[in-house]
Design a protein around this motif. Structure first.
Motif, PDB file in Angstrom:
ATOM      1  N   LEU A 129       0.859  -1.177   0.000  1.00 55.88           N
ATOM      2  CA  LEU A 129       0.000   0.000   0.000  1.00 55.88           C
ATOM      3  C   LEU A 129       0.907   1.243   0.000  1.00 55.88           C
ATOM      4  N   GLY A 130       0.307   2.423  -0.029  1.00 52.84           N
ATOM      5  CA  GLY A 130       1.108   3.647  -0.056  1.00 52.84           C
ATOM      6  C   GLY A 130       2.071   3.755   1.126  1.00 52.84           C
ATOM      7  N   GLY A 131       1.658   3.255   2.294  1.00 48.71           N
ATOM      8  CA  GLY A 131       2.512   3.378   3.481  1.00 48.71           C
ATOM      9  C   GLY A 131       2.448   2.157   4.377  1.00 48.71           C
ATOM     10  N   MET A 132       2.183   0.980   3.790  1.00 44.85           N
ATOM     11  CA  MET A 132       2.043  -0.247   4.580  1.00 44.85           C
ATOM     12  C   MET A 132       2.349  -1.474   3.735  1.00 44.85           C
ATOM     13  N   ASN A 133       2.839  -2.512   4.360  1.00 46.64           N
ATOM     14  CA  ASN A 133       2.989  -3.811   3.687  1.00 46.64           C
ATOM     15  C   ASN A 133       1.672  -4.587   3.788  1.00 46.64           C
ATOM     16  N   GLY A 177       2.188  -1.794   9.413  1.00 48.88           N
ATOM     17  CA  GLY A 177       3.263  -0.805   9.416  1.00 48.88           C
ATOM     18  C   GLY A 177       3.285  -0.128  10.768  1.00 48.88           C
ATOM     19  N   THR A 178       4.290   0.685  10.996  1.00 46.91           N
ATOM     20  CA  THR A 178       4.408   1.361  12.288  1.00 46.91           C
ATOM     21  C   THR A 178       3.177   2.212  12.561  1.00 46.91           C
ATOM     22  N   ALA A 179       2.786   3.024  11.592  1.00 39.16           N
ATOM     23  CA  ALA A 179       1.652   3.920  11.803  1.00 39.16           C
ATOM     24  C   ALA A 179       0.346   3.132  11.873  1.00 39.16           C
TER      25      ALA A 179
HETATM   26  N1  PLP Z   1       5.638   0.267   3.236  1.00 37.72           N
HETATM   27  C1  PLP Z   1       5.689   1.597   3.158  1.00 37.72           C
HETATM   28  C2  PLP Z   1       5.658   2.231   1.814  1.00 37.72           C
HETATM   29  C3  PLP Z   1       5.783   2.364   4.340  1.00 37.72           C
HETATM   30  O1  PLP Z   1       5.824   3.691   4.287  1.00 37.72           O
HETATM   31  C4  PLP Z   1       5.808   1.721   5.588  1.00 37.72           C
HETATM   32  C5  PLP Z   1       5.896   2.481   6.829  1.00 37.72           C
HETATM   33  O2  PLP Z   1       6.943   2.784   7.303  1.00 37.72           O
HETATM   34  C6  PLP Z   1       5.764   0.319   5.605  1.00 37.72           C
HETATM   35  C7  PLP Z   1       5.668  -0.365   4.424  1.00 37.72           C
HETATM   36  C8  PLP Z   1       5.849  -0.426   6.897  1.00 37.72           C
HETATM   37  O3  PLP Z   1       7.128  -0.339   7.447  1.00 37.72           O
HETATM   38  P1  PLP Z   1       7.364  -0.444   9.008  1.00 37.72           P
HETATM   39  O4  PLP Z   1       6.654  -1.666   9.443  1.00 37.72           O
HETATM   40  O5  PLP Z   1       8.824  -0.539   9.172  1.00 37.72           O
HETATM   41  O6  PLP Z   1       6.788   0.790   9.602  1.00 37.72           O
END
Ligand code: PLP
Ligand code: COI
Length: 365
Positions: free
Chosen positions: A241-245, A310-312
């Protein structure tokens, strides 16, 4: 460069911190990324001096020259991790060394200097200790730490900057999705891709996010929560996703997640969940998963659940997927049992309510 790792931090306390009563009000319902603490960390880098001038000081706007390299060529990287307040009142970080290493990996990809791991970790300890009163006490609340580095040379030639500024800011946060979203609806981007082989997809650089915003904005405009990307070469394999796996939960209780091939971010939550699931006896396959397979499995019931992590976002169930010419619901369209079990295992370790099997929790006091 060994001297770099033993830099001491000058401390210049904020002379006008937010009064305690106002801070408490801001912490009631902080949302994500809008409430900031009183301090920040800065460390400078110059080609001939190495890392120097480490300071913890009042959070303040930056003054940059209009020719500052980052404003033109986007040589920038960042990290995201959380500090937690534990039930006994102490504080802890979750796997910060993994963020330190990923920050170094991102730096190499973007032709930036690598911040020594110990300096990265010390910068986090400094800001969390100083601004610990900003960690929300509410269930699910935490202090989101945002270490980042920008190219700071004033020069318009296209080359790696000779100077850099590393900073850490901190934000009191609750849930990432509004209303704590029980399950998110995804928009499948078929016209935009996020990262190509040989590109910067595995680096946590601002440019990747800039490139994802048109697709994310399209998702929101159409009434969805997040965008999901396919690979750039075949437009077939689900990436992230844009900011998550992303993870898929199959009817035999096994998990599938896209492999790390250089085009997706190697998430620390992703890695933690793979380890936890395997520790609990589950089979996890890191293998490509095609969009048509995803639809067929969702429709046949072979796919039971899917979640983003993801972290967030922590672990967020996925309700449905919609694209230009497809739409399907996953399971019941609500949170699934295995997703919830994994989320709980992870959160319990992050909050020290269950022993972390791998020394993941770093206590600060
Ligand atoms: N993928 C993307 C594009 C992200 O921005 C994030 C967030 O940091 C993740 C995956 C998940 O990574 P993490 O679990 O280290 O936060
Ligand atoms: C994080 O989870 O740390 C990220 O960087 C993702 C972003 C959506 C906030």
């Amino acid at each position: 460069m060994t001297a770099d790792t033993s830099l001491s931090f000058a401390y210049e306390p904020n002379s006008a911190p937010v009064p305690a009563s106002e801070r408490s009000e801001r912490l009631v319902n902080p949302g994500f990324g809008r409430v900031f603490t009183d301090h920040m960390v800065t460390i400078r880098y110059a080609e001939r001096k190495g890392w120097h001038d480490a300071r913890v000081h009042a959070r303040t706007p930056l003054q940059v020259d209009p020719a500052c390299a980052v404003l033109h060529y986007a040589q920038e990287i960042f990290e995201g991790l959380k500090a937690y307040r534990l039930d006994d009142g102490t504080t802890a970080l979750f796997r910060p060394e993994a963020n330190a290493r990923r920050f170094q990996d991102s730096a190499r990809r973007m032709a930036m200097p690598e911040l020594p791991e110990e300096l990265f970790l010390e910068s986090l300890r400094q800001i969390v200790t100083i601004d610990r009163d900003w960690i929300p006490t509410s269930e699910g609340g935490s202090l989101y730490l945002r270490p980042f580095m920008i190219a700071s040379e004033d020069f318009l030639g296209v080359k790696p900057s000779a100077e850099y500024l590393y900073m850490v800011i901190a934000s009191s946060v609750g849930a990432y999705f509004k209303g704590g979203a029980p399950a998110v609806k995804l928009w499948l981007s078929q016209s935009f891709t996020r990262a190509a082989p040989g590109g910067t997809g595995a680096a946590k650089c601002g440019g990747n996010y800039a490139a994802s915003l048109a697709a994310q904005a399209e998702a929101i405009r159409r009434g969805y929560d997040q965008v999901v990307f396919l690979d750039a070469a075949e437009r077939r394999w689900v990436e992230e996703l844009g900011g998550m796996n992303i993870f898929f939960v199959m009817d035999d209780g096994s998990l599938i997640t896209p492999p790390l091939g250089g085009t997706i971010l190697p998430g620390i939550t992703r890695d933690s969940l793979i380890t936890l699931a395997r520790d609990q006896g589950m089979t996890v396959r890191e293998e490509p998963y095609a969009i048509e397979q995803w639809q067929a499995d969702a429709e046949s019931g072979r796919l039971r659940e899917a979640f983003a992590c993801g972290t967030a976002a922590v672990v967020t169930p996925i309700a449905s997927v919609t694209g230009e010419n497809l739409s399907f619901t996953i399971g019941t369209g609500g949170p699934g049992q295995l997703t919830e079990k994994l989320r709980q295992s992870l959160v319990d370790i992050q909050r020290a309510r269950a022993p972390g099997p791998h020394g993941w929790l770093q206590r600060l006091d």
